[in-house]
Design a protein around this motif. Structure first.
Motif: not given
Length: 215
Positions: A11, A43, A46-47, A182-185, A187-188, A214
């Motif tokens: 994601d 989790k 999802t986004h 990472s997907s988190t980073e 997306r950020r 995103y």
């Protein structure tokens, strides 16, 4: 030939995911299927919708030898439990097909929280990927997941032995040196307008921009 399944929310998918899939393909001499979860039980929400995440995965593996997308979890309602996915795959492929499920070393510490986790070994081998600068921390496993340590201790197999049996083994696969991703980073970075396109294949970046994901 050994079939390896690599599950996740993806994601979105990024180059780190692809490096893991390639390492499994090359290190295990296997066909690798990336399995996007429709409703990942461990989790938060999802986004991006599951169908979109699967579409990005398909773009990412296009032209990659022996890398595929398996959409079976998108066709099933309810939480995307790995044991249910492997049960369905085993029913389709037969009792003797060598199958493996690929997880990260962090996921191994949480394996005992997975739905019917001990049943996984009756359905497939379990392969843990680890970075070259990390080792499987038996002391941490003993502290946080003693039942998992007891289970895998009796199931160790070398990577080249996985194709000789349909299920029940455990092995480690060392990744090439990677930069942290990472997907988190990712997306950020997209949301903040920072550089991000080199984290994903070009076709994936183009599709993320076209769909305005995103943001």
């Amino acid at each position: 030939m050994l079939r390896v399944y690599y599950g996740g929310s993806f994601d979105p998918v990024h180059n780190g995911h692809l490096a893991v899939a390639r390492a499994a393909r090359d290190g295990l001499q296997a066909e690798v299927w990336l399995v996007p979860a429709a409703d990942p039980p461990h989790k938060a929400k999802t986004h991006a919708p599951a169908a979109v995440r699967a579409e990005l995965l398909a773009l990412a593996v296009a032209g990659e030898p022996s890398l595929h997308v398996e959409r079976c979890e998108l066709q099933r309602s309810g939480p995307s439990y790995t044991v249910d996915t492997l049960t369905a795959l085993r029913a389709d492929l037969g009792a003797q097909a060598p199958l493996a499920w690929l997880v990260g070393s962090d996921a191994l510490l949480q394996l005992h929280t997975w739905h019917r986790w001990q049943s996984l070994f009756a359905l497939a081998h379990v392969v843990v990927v680890q970075r070259p600068d990390a080792t499987l921390d038996a002391a941490r496993l003993r502290q946080q997941a003693p039942a998992v340590l007891a289970e895998i201790s009796q199931r160790w197999l070398p990577p080249d032995a996985l194709q000789d049996s349909p299920a029940g083994g455990f092995c480690l696969l060392t990744l090439p040196t990677l930069r942290p991703e990472s997907s988190t980073e990712l997306r950020r970075r997209i949301a903040a307008g920072e550089p991000w396109r080199d984290w994903v294949p070009e076709a994936v970046a183009d599709r993320i921009e076209a769909l305005k994901l995103y943001r």
